[in-house]
Scaffold this motif. Structure first.
Motif, mmCIF file in Angstrom:
data_model
loop_
_atom_site.group_PDB
_atom_site.id
_atom_site.type_symbol
_atom_site.label_atom_id
_atom_site.label_comp_id
_atom_site.label_asym_id
_atom_site.label_seq_id
_atom_site.Cartn_x
_atom_site.Cartn_y
_atom_site.Cartn_z
ATOM 1 N N ALA A 84 120.146 65.497 40.722
ATOM 2 C CA ALA A 84 121.552 65.584 41.147
ATOM 3 C C ALA A 84 122.246 64.237 41.159
ATOM 4 C CB ALA A 84 121.635 66.223 42.536
ATOM 5 N N ALA A 85 121.539 63.171 41.482
ATOM 6 C CA ALA A 85 122.160 61.855 41.661
ATOM 7 C C ALA A 85 122.193 61.088 40.350
ATOM 8 C CB ALA A 85 121.411 61.063 42.721
ATOM 9 N N LEU A 137 114.573 57.202 41.703
ATOM 10 C CA LEU A 137 115.942 57.478 42.140
ATOM 11 C C LEU A 137 116.583 56.225 42.732
ATOM 12 C CD1 LEU A 137 118.310 59.350 42.829
ATOM 13 C CD2 LEU A 137 117.073 60.022 44.896
ATOM 14 N N VAL A 138 115.840 55.518 43.577
ATOM 15 C CA VAL A 138 116.358 54.271 44.152
ATOM 16 C C VAL A 138 116.591 53.234 43.054
ATOM 17 C CG1 VAL A 138 115.832 52.366 45.726
ATOM 18 C CG2 VAL A 138 115.253 54.704 46.367
ATOM 19 N N ALA A 139 115.676 53.150 42.098
ATOM 20 C CA ALA A 139 115.816 52.181 41.007
ATOM 21 C C ALA A 139 117.067 52.445 40.180
ATOM 22 C CB ALA A 139 114.574 52.225 40.118
ATOM 23 N N ARG A 140 117.433 53.715 40.026
ATOM 24 C CA ARG A 140 118.605 54.062 39.221
ATOM 25 C C ARG A 140 119.918 53.870 39.955
ATOM 26 N NH1 ARG A 140 119.272 59.156 38.240
ATOM 27 N NH2 ARG A 140 117.500 60.070 39.353
ATOM 28 N N THR A 141 119.895 54.003 41.273
ATOM 29 C CA THR A 141 121.153 54.070 42.027
ATOM 30 C C THR A 141 121.425 52.857 42.910
ATOM 31 O OG1 THR A 141 120.028 55.292 43.803
ATOM 32 C CG2 THR A 141 121.085 56.581 42.069
ATOM 33 N N ILE A 145 121.667 49.532 42.431
ATOM 34 C CA ILE A 145 122.692 48.609 41.935
ATOM 35 C C ILE A 145 123.395 49.223 40.724
ATOM 36 C CG2 ILE A 145 121.589 46.527 42.822
ATOM 37 C CD1 ILE A 145 120.456 46.064 40.001
ATOM 38 N N SER A 146 123.644 50.533 40.803
ATOM 39 C CA SER A 146 124.296 51.244 39.696
ATOM 40 C C SER A 146 125.588 50.521 39.288
ATOM 41 C CB SER A 146 124.622 52.662 40.158
ATOM 42 O OG SER A 146 125.237 53.380 39.127
#
Length: 376
Positions: A62-63, A342-346, A348-349
């Motif tokens: 979803a994110a 998920l944290v890696a992608r979002t 410092i998006s």
């Protein structure tokens, strides 16, 4: 005596060669828990981990740059399974994002997390050291040499599969080197295995670093470094199936030999007294684990500490019996790496952090805590 053996409760005491029922005592779930610890229902733990993994996967799909409601994510999945299960109320672009961009990446995250976790648990039993990690064998460094060579020298022999094939060949070469270095007189001891793995990993890491720093193309250098740090960007359905099959088959085999793994927790002498050919069993499992790690690293790069952390968390919940711990370890590892990605992608998006950096930031302090705990 290591912490793993302590976690096995009275396993060592139950392994007396002349004691009736010793084999059953060593492999018993009751003896795999710390004395006094209340027994936790395996069904309850597995159900909770399944829900945790599904929740993490839903959040991961979803994110992103285009946020999607979780209900819509499940609607798209159900509609793709059978149109009658969900009425279409979304655009084709959103369906493409879910099915072709994010879902394969999330599934590969789960596969890699599960594979690294079960390999870590098996290795900690094989070498009887709670600080053992899948990266211990030097397989990751061998894969890095193969992958970096493809990037730096622009090898396209196998088309789009050139990088994973070269990484797997490098991992296999490292496996062979460690295997023969660790064997002496037809036997493989824990000390030689660990020393051979560490030495091989250091040498191969130096070779990969040399290839990177001597490259004249900054773009190739950046690509090689990002791969070495671990990441899952650009995952497609084509990439998912081979590691998924390898991890599934390897986990099934490990479950099938869970009793001999339990016997090893009691010590080599006790396991041999109960009929286990320790050296042959250890060599076979070492090859199996290394092949699984090579297949995983070939598509994900080097992602460390997952196989170190997850087995310890599972042992705190279920004890050291591998029949109970391996399925839980696979689920927890899958959920952990999905959340890390998920944290890696979002975080410092729109930029993306290599997921290997995040797992190292979590795993490094955990490793130090384990060492201090063992010292005490």
């Amino acid at each position: 005596m290591t912490d793993m053996t302590e976690a096995g409760g009275t396993a060592a005491g139950a392994a007396s060669p002349g004691r009736p029922g010793a084999a059953e005592s060593v492999a018993s779930p009751r003896d795999s828990r710390t004395p006094g610890r209340p027994r936790i229902s395996m069904t309850l733990v597995l159900a909770g981990l399944v829900l945790l993994t599904l929740a993490a996967a839903t959040a991961g799909v979803a994110a992103g740059s285009v946020d999607l409601p979780p209900g819509q994510v499940w609607g798209i999945l159900l509609h793709r399974i059978h149109p009658a299960l969900a009425e279409q109320s979304w655009t084709q672009v959103r369906e493409t994002i879910v099915m072709d961009v994010r879902l394969p990446r999330i599934l590969l995250c789960g596969v890699i997390g599960a594979g690294l976790s079960v390999c870590g648990m098996a290795l900690q039993a094989l070498v009887r050291n709670p600080l053992a990690d899948p990266m211990l064998l030097g397989v990751s460094s061998g894969a890095s040499v193969g992958a970096v060579a493809v990037v730096v020298f622009n090898v396209t022999l196998f088309g789009v599969f050139s990088l994973p094939v070269a990484a797997f060949i490098g991992a296999l070469a490292a496996l062979v080197a460690v295997y023969f270095l660790a064997r002496s007189g037809g036997r493989m001891t824990t000390v030689r295995l660990v020393l051979a793995g560490v030495a091989t990993a250091e040498v191969l890491s130096a070779v990969a670093g040399f290839l990177v720093v001597t490259s004249n193309d900054p773009h190739k250098t950046q690509s090689a470094l990002r791969w070495m740090l671990g990441g899952l960007a650009g995952t497609t359905w084509t990439v998912v199936w081979i590691p998924a099959a390898a991890v599934l088959a390897g986990t099934v085999v490990l479950l099938g030999v869970s009793r001999p793994l339990n016997l090893l927790l009691a010590g080599e002498e006790a396991a041999a007294a109960l009929g286990l050919d320790v050296h042959r069993f250890r060599a076979g499992l070492f090859v199996l684990v290394a092949m699984m790690i090579g297949t995983i690293v070939a598509v994900s790069g080097s992602i460390g500490f997952v196989g170190l952390i997850m087995p310890h968390v599972v042992r705190l919940l279920l004890g050291a019996d591998h029949r109970r711990a391996l399925p839980a370890c696979a689920l927890l590892g899958a959920a952990f790496l999905i959340v890390a990605d998920l944290v890696a992608r979002t975080l410092i998006s729109p930029e993306e952090i290599p997921v290997g950096l995040l797992t190292a930031l979590v795993g490094g302090p955990f490793f130090l805590w384990l060492m201090r705990r063992r010292a005490r």
